[in-house]
Design a protein around this motif. Sequence first.
Motif, PDB file in Angstrom:
ATOM      1  N   VAL A   1      -8.020   1.721 -11.374  1.00 26.91           N
ATOM      2  CA  VAL A   1      -8.820   0.744 -10.652  1.00 26.91           C
ATOM      3  C   VAL A   1      -8.798   1.032  -9.145  1.00 26.91           C
ATOM      4  O   VAL A   1      -9.808   0.899  -8.460  1.00 26.91           O
ATOM      5  CB  VAL A   1      -8.313  -0.683 -10.930  1.00 26.91           C
ATOM      6  CG1 VAL A   1      -9.058  -1.707 -10.091  1.00 26.91           C
ATOM      7  CG2 VAL A   1      -8.480  -1.016 -12.410  1.00 26.91           C
ATOM      8  N   PHE A   2      -7.652   1.472  -8.623  1.00 25.52           N
ATOM      9  CA  PHE A   2      -7.518   1.734  -7.191  1.00 25.52           C
ATOM     10  C   PHE A   2      -8.491   2.827  -6.739  1.00 25.52           C
ATOM     11  O   PHE A   2      -9.125   2.707  -5.692  1.00 25.52           O
ATOM     12  CB  PHE A   2      -6.084   2.144  -6.864  1.00 25.52           C
ATOM     13  CG  PHE A   2      -5.839   2.398  -5.407  1.00 25.52           C
ATOM     14  CD1 PHE A   2      -5.689   1.341  -4.526  1.00 25.52           C
ATOM     15  CD2 PHE A   2      -5.769   3.693  -4.909  1.00 25.52           C
ATOM     16  CE1 PHE A   2      -5.472   1.554  -3.175  1.00 25.52           C
ATOM     17  CE2 PHE A   2      -5.556   3.918  -3.559  1.00 25.52           C
ATOM     18  CZ  PHE A   2      -5.400   2.854  -2.695  1.00 25.52           C
ATOM     19  N   PHE A   3      -8.615   3.870  -7.533  1.00 23.98           N
ATOM     20  CA  PHE A   3      -9.466   4.991  -7.130  1.00 23.98           C
ATOM     21  C   PHE A   3     -10.907   4.849  -7.614  1.00 23.98           C
ATOM     22  O   PHE A   3     -11.706   5.765  -7.500  1.00 23.98           O
ATOM     23  CB  PHE A   3      -8.876   6.314  -7.629  1.00 23.98           C
ATOM     24  CG  PHE A   3      -7.628   6.713  -6.891  1.00 23.98           C
ATOM     25  CD1 PHE A   3      -7.701   7.127  -5.574  1.00 23.98           C
ATOM     26  CD2 PHE A   3      -6.387   6.639  -7.499  1.00 23.98           C
ATOM     27  CE1 PHE A   3      -6.558   7.476  -4.868  1.00 23.98           C
ATOM     28  CE2 PHE A   3      -5.241   6.987  -6.814  1.00 23.98           C
ATOM     29  CZ  PHE A   3      -5.318   7.410  -5.500  1.00 23.98           C
ATOM     30  N   GLY A   4     -11.230   3.672  -8.146  1.00 23.12           N
ATOM     31  CA  GLY A   4     -12.618   3.401  -8.505  1.00 23.12           C
ATOM     32  C   GLY A   4     -12.910   3.697  -9.952  1.00 23.12           C
ATOM     33  O   GLY A   4     -12.168   4.418 -10.629  1.00 23.12           O
ATOM     34  N   ASN A   5     -14.044   3.142 -10.426  1.00 27.13           N
ATOM     35  CA  ASN A   5     -14.373   3.282 -11.845  1.00 27.13           C
ATOM     36  C   ASN A   5     -15.384   4.390 -12.109  1.00 27.13           C
ATOM     37  O   ASN A   5     -16.058   4.388 -13.129  1.00 27.13           O
ATOM     38  CB  ASN A   5     -14.922   1.951 -12.383  1.00 27.13           C
ATOM     39  CG  ASN A   5     -16.191   1.518 -11.660  1.00 27.13           C
ATOM     40  OD1 ASN A   5     -16.567   2.104 -10.652  1.00 27.13           O
ATOM     41  ND2 ASN A   5     -16.846   0.501 -12.178  1.00 27.13           N
ATOM     42  N   LYS A   6     -15.477   5.329 -11.166  1.00 30.96           N
ATOM     43  CA  LYS A   6     -16.428   6.423 -11.368  1.00 30.96           C
ATOM     44  C   LYS A   6     -16.040   7.225 -12.611  1.00 30.96           C
ATOM     45  O   LYS A   6     -14.957   7.770 -12.711  1.00 30.96           O
ATOM     46  CB  LYS A   6     -16.431   7.348 -10.150  1.00 30.96           C
ATOM     47  CG  LYS A   6     -17.491   8.440 -10.225  1.00 30.96           C
ATOM     48  CD  LYS A   6     -17.472   9.298  -8.966  1.00 30.96           C
ATOM     49  CE  LYS A   6     -18.530  10.388  -9.059  1.00 30.96           C
ATOM     50  NZ  LYS A   6     -18.522  11.247  -7.849  1.00 30.96           N
ATOM     51  N   GLY A   7     -16.926   7.267 -13.553  1.00 30.69           N
ATOM     52  CA  GLY A   7     -16.691   8.009 -14.783  1.00 30.69           C
ATOM     53  C   GLY A   7     -15.980   7.207 -15.852  1.00 30.69           C
ATOM     54  O   GLY A   7     -16.062   7.555 -17.031  1.00 30.69           O
ATOM     55  N   PHE A   8     -15.267   6.125 -15.445  1.00 31.50           N
ATOM     56  CA  PHE A   8     -14.503   5.376 -16.451  1.00 31.50           C
ATOM     57  C   PHE A   8     -15.410   4.592 -17.378  1.00 31.50           C
ATOM     58  O   PHE A   8     -15.049   4.332 -18.527  1.00 31.50           O
ATOM     59  CB  PHE A   8     -13.510   4.427 -15.768  1.00 31.50           C
ATOM     60  CG  PHE A   8     -12.556   3.797 -16.737  1.00 31.50           C
ATOM     61  CD1 PHE A   8     -11.530   4.540 -17.287  1.00 31.50           C
ATOM     62  CD2 PHE A   8     -12.696   2.471 -17.128  1.00 31.50           C
ATOM     63  CE1 PHE A   8     -10.652   3.973 -18.196  1.00 31.50           C
ATOM     64  CE2 PHE A   8     -11.827   1.904 -18.031  1.00 31.50           C
ATOM     65  CZ  PHE A   8     -10.794   2.660 -18.560  1.00 31.50           C
TER      66      PHE A   8
ATOM     67  N   MET B   1      -7.179  -3.395 -21.549  1.00 33.13           N
ATOM     68  CA  MET B   1      -6.325  -3.810 -20.441  1.00 33.13           C
ATOM     69  C   MET B   1      -6.937  -3.386 -19.096  1.00 33.13           C
ATOM     70  O   MET B   1      -6.946  -4.146 -18.127  1.00 33.13           O
ATOM     71  CB  MET B   1      -4.930  -3.198 -20.581  1.00 33.13           C
ATOM     72  CG  MET B   1      -3.924  -3.739 -19.578  1.00 33.13           C
ATOM     73  SD  MET B   1      -2.667  -2.541 -19.081  1.00 33.13           S
ATOM     74  CE  MET B   1      -3.594  -1.462 -18.004  1.00 33.13           C
ATOM     75  N   THR B   2      -7.460  -2.170 -19.047  1.00 32.90           N
ATOM     76  CA  THR B   2      -8.069  -1.678 -17.810  1.00 32.90           C
ATOM     77  C   THR B   2      -9.336  -2.456 -17.488  1.00 32.90           C
ATOM     78  O   THR B   2      -9.611  -2.760 -16.313  1.00 32.90           O
ATOM     79  CB  THR B   2      -8.379  -0.173 -17.934  1.00 32.90           C
ATOM     80  OG1 THR B   2      -7.209   0.514 -18.387  1.00 32.90           O
ATOM     81  CG2 THR B   2      -8.801   0.407 -16.595  1.00 32.90           C
TER      82      THR B   2
END
Length: 479
Positions: free
Chosen positions: A141-148, A298-299
């Motif tokens: 989450v800290f580094f962003g949801n790019k690609g997640f 959870m994420t």
Amino acid sequence: MTKGAKSKKEDQKLKWWQLSLLGVAGTIGTGYFLGSSLAIEIGGPAVIISYLLAAAGTYVVFDALSRMTAEHPEQGSFRTYAKKAFGNWAGFGSGWLYWFSELLIMGSQLTALSIFSRFWFPNTPMWIFATGFGLLGLLIVFFGNKGFDRVEDVLALIKVAAIIMFLVIAVALLAGWIGGGVYTPKLPITSKDIFPTGSLGLWSSLIFAYYAYGGIEVLGIMSYRLKKPEEAPKAGKVMLILLATVYALSIGLAVTMVPLHVFNPKESPFVLALSSDHLKFIPHIFNGVLIIAGFSTMTASLYAVTSMLLTLAKEGDAPKLFSHKWKDKYPFFALCLISGGLIAAIVMSLLMPGKVYEYITTAAGLMLLYNWSFILLSSGKLLKPSVWSGFKRWTGLLLISAAVTGTLFHKLSRPGFFISLLLVSLIGVCDLIVQHIKKTHADDDSPKEDEKDSAEEYRHLAGGPGFRIKGIRMRKSKL
């Protein structure tokens, strides 16, 4: 992909059946894979009735939220509707109820992931697994949801595939196509078999059935993306029919294949049911899938609480500090607060390793239902009144009340009820303080009574507050 193409893709509208499938894949998580073991332990095979009742109650909530979204399109959240219906205090309460419910859900999911991991490493303390999964989720989450978001789609498919795998293998074991089942199957037929703990057991299990449908409120908000928003109730109906069918079938197979006394909150009922002398690798595969599925939900909850905290802070319902982003990109301060909540869950797992999952899961389910009550009450204010909508709304509130009060009748769920009351009291006190501060500031910023009278007296005269010569104020402001 160009920026324009990306924007166009994001704006694509969904068909109703696509929203239904998204709902099925997004809702299934640890509340079903492990929480069902609590429901079975408390209510026995009769929990199937609980899951069907909870599906009906959940549909009423989805229906109300999707209709509000169709009539009052808001891409904010259900707290916007609570605010419109009852005022600022309701927006504050609804937002923080959701925040705490998702935080508790994360704690429950961390505990579930730790329990699944101990299937392979039984001697490792739960808090070590909880810390590892928690840190990994925070980093994502800290580094962003790019690609997640793409990974989430894949994980959703894995969850659905796991359920299909369970149904196929369970049927094969019962039919004798695969031999070597650890337990002797027994179909519960008599009333004593179906209701081993009586009506109180069924009543107490209702909260865990509701918990398995958690997340439906997010799908209600997503209904604004439908090509035809009026089809949202149909999408919700199909989605919940599918979920209720899957839950009833899988739990029915589990209670047929495993003796009731074997179910426990430390093992998934589906891993127990798949135990076979000829398929020893299957429980390991299924357990791995449960960990992947649980981590994805959870994420997703972690993203939800982070976004809600940022919104609350920007709108003055939380300290402004939490709306700030480090280097204008990373939600560092918001994640610090959320980390504190996760640490509390990990400490609880260390201090109460035997009961932490039951307590946190009950409290999470109750906080979720309190917020759903807000949604139903808001719909009564904002939607056009009718006899049918009123009947559905009060039926939904009655079912929610039954789930809440049912927690008082079992020792596993009772502590969670008091935890939820403590959190609601905390939110209520903070709400009163915040509204008082806002009112005080509003009074200070408004003109005094004698200034108002003076303004009214000279309003229509040259130079009065209501009189304006073009350009005069602009020129004065520059001096």
